[in-house]
Design an enzyme around this catalytic site. Structure first.
Site, mmCIF file in Angstrom:
data_model
loop_
_atom_site.group_PDB
_atom_site.id
_atom_site.type_symbol
_atom_site.label_atom_id
_atom_site.label_comp_id
_atom_site.label_asym_id
_atom_site.label_seq_id
_atom_site.Cartn_x
_atom_site.Cartn_y
_atom_site.Cartn_z
ATOM 1 N N ARG A 45 -6.654 -19.031 19.128
ATOM 2 C CA ARG A 45 -5.646 -18.473 18.220
ATOM 3 C C ARG A 45 -4.556 -17.843 19.085
ATOM 4 N NH1 ARG A 45 -5.779 -14.265 20.529
ATOM 5 N NH2 ARG A 45 -4.365 -13.469 18.943
ATOM 6 N N GLY A 46 -3.498 -17.371 18.433
ATOM 7 C CA GLY A 46 -2.313 -16.898 19.169
ATOM 8 C C GLY A 46 -1.345 -18.066 19.255
ATOM 9 N N ARG A 88 -2.837 -24.935 11.174
ATOM 10 C CA ARG A 88 -2.400 -23.579 10.789
ATOM 11 C C ARG A 88 -0.887 -23.638 10.548
ATOM 12 N NH1 ARG A 88 -4.567 -18.515 13.917
ATOM 13 N NH2 ARG A 88 -4.091 -17.552 11.913
ATOM 14 N N ASP A 236 4.773 -15.233 15.524
ATOM 15 C CA ASP A 236 4.286 -16.583 15.211
ATOM 16 C C ASP A 236 5.408 -17.528 14.826
ATOM 17 O OD1 ASP A 236 1.753 -14.858 14.864
ATOM 18 O OD2 ASP A 236 1.088 -16.945 15.019
HETATM 19 O O1 MRU Z 1 -4.168 -15.228 13.590
HETATM 20 P P1 MRU Z 1 -3.840 -15.162 15.048
HETATM 21 O O2 MRU Z 1 -4.844 -14.412 15.863
HETATM 22 O O3 MRU Z 1 -3.519 -16.520 15.627
HETATM 23 O O4 MRU Z 1 -2.481 -14.323 15.095
HETATM 24 C C1 MRU Z 1 -1.899 -14.073 16.336
HETATM 25 C C2 MRU Z 1 -0.675 -13.245 16.253
HETATM 26 O O5 MRU Z 1 -0.232 -12.873 15.194
HETATM 27 C C3 MRU Z 1 0.045 -12.964 17.528
HETATM 28 O O6 MRU Z 1 0.691 -11.738 17.460
HETATM 29 C C4 MRU Z 1 1.086 -14.068 17.783
HETATM 30 O O7 MRU Z 1 0.532 -15.328 17.645
HETATM 31 C C5 MRU Z 1 1.692 -13.951 19.125
HETATM 32 S S1 MRU Z 1 0.511 -14.293 20.410
HETATM 33 C C6 MRU Z 1 1.327 -14.239 21.874
#
Ligand code: MRU
Length: 344
Positions: A45-46, A88, A236
């Site tokens: 994730r991220g 996603r 994101d």
């Molecule tokens: O649901 P996730 O864990 O994928 O969400 C991640 C985030 O919201 C982060 O802040 C974003 O992806 C930036 S990661 C460098």
């Protein structure tokens, strides 16, 4: 530096982030369907890490076709593209990386399939390497803004686990700490997946950076304390006017920060900017399963049929953002004009 993904011998190894920090297990994907699943199920994730994973997923799809004697072309890989793109919906890095892979492949029609797959391998590796380099540049730009002797507050996980390098917001925090500018980091736990408690706290522990973990509901009192100089978060998807989608809870932090006179910094590579998206209202927000809220660590914590709202992200309007830090520099008070300039 920790790595969430390793591509070797035609396989993508994925560190299963759902088990961290207590267990370190790797999943092994040899096709695009597996990569789509590990993205959808949050093993990786991220936004930037999702983009890198998707690039390798596309490559695995191409390799599968080559091995079975099917043509390796943009058309024959359209199903692979769609499957990965749907994993996603909010993190734009995912489709950005897939579009880059598709564009690279489109330019190779004069070559044989084996050479095309070799070139796609190089393209996926470039996407990964460029993200690492962007992390380093953003970290320097952002750290220079952090005032000495104050705390910062961060949300979710934006570190090595979320990117191909040292992180976006967490990269800034790492460099600010190394430069002696930071007292410490307030880390929001980030319900329901607890990326702050499980992942950011783990990364900060490993780097021996002082931090305090707080329940999401304590954010207002932490920001009222006067100790915090900046709230620093990732993104994101950033719309063309600077409105920014990030982990649910970010918008609330931005409102609280403005109320308490604390500045608000978004740190993200340009691959997180979606110039086709005019403003935050057109960003698709992922809705996740109700049981992520009704249950905790395998146990029911609410009535089994409790109606739930579980958006994974929210949108912070550009007016609440004091600085947008990208690999090409800092944009103060981002707006449509400033965002366009980042691409000139
Ligand atoms: O649901 P996730 O864990 O994928 O969400 C991640 C985030 O919201 C982060 O802040 C974003 O992806 C930036 S990661 C460098």
């Amino acid at each position: 530096m920790l790595k969430p993904l390793i591509y070797k011998t035609n396989k993508l190894l994925v560190l299963d982030q759902r088990l961290l920090p207590h267990r370190e297990e790797w999943l092994c994907c040899s096709d695009a369907t597996c990569v789509a699943k590990v993205i959808r199920d949050m093993a990786v994730r991220g936004a930037p890490a999702i983009g890198v994973a998707a690039a390798y997923g596309y490559l695995l799809g191409a390799r599968r076709r080559q091995e079975s004697g099917e043509p390796v072309s943009v058309d024959s890989l359209s199903g692979v593209y769609d499957e990965l793109a749907a994993a996603r919906p909010t993190a734009v890095n995912l489709v950005w990386a897939l579009d880059r892979m598709g564009a690279a492949l489109a330019g190779l029609s004069h070559l044989d399939d084996e050479t095309r797959v070799a070139r796609l391998t190089e393209e996926a590796q470039s996407i990964e390497r460029e993200d690492l380099e962007a992390n380093l540049r953003m970290s320097q730009h952002g750290a220079a803004l952090v005032d000495r002797g104050r705390w910062v507050l961060t949300h979710c996980n934006t570190g090595a686990l979320a990117t191909a390098g040292q992180g976006t917001a967490l990269g800034v925090i790492r460099d600010a700490w190394a430069a002696g500018r930071l007292e410490g980091v307030y880390v929001g736990e980030t319900r329901p997946w607890l990326q702050g408690a499980r992942l950011t706290a783990w990364e900060l522990t490993q780097d021996e950076i002082p931090y305090r973990l707080f329940c999401d509901g304590a954010a207002a009192s932490v920001l009222a304390s006067g100790r915090v100089g900046w709230v620093i978060v990732g993104a994101d998807r950033i719309a063309a006017n600077g409105d920014t989608a990030n982990k649910i809870g970010t918008y609330g932090l931005a409102v609280l920060a403005r109320h308490h006179g604390v500045r608000f910094m978004v740190v993200a590579p340009r691959s997180s900017i979606d110039r086709d998206c005019p403003d935050g209202r057109s960003i698709a927000i992922e809705q996740r399963p109700a049981d992520e809220v009704r249950r905790f660590a395998g146990h029911a914590i609410a009535p089994g049929d409790a109606p739930v709202e579980n958006p994974a992200f929210d949108v912070t309007p550009n007016g609440l953002i004091d600085a947008l830090v990208t690999e090409v520099g800092v944009l103060h008070r981002p707006d449509r004009y400033g965002i366009a300039q980042l691409f000139e």
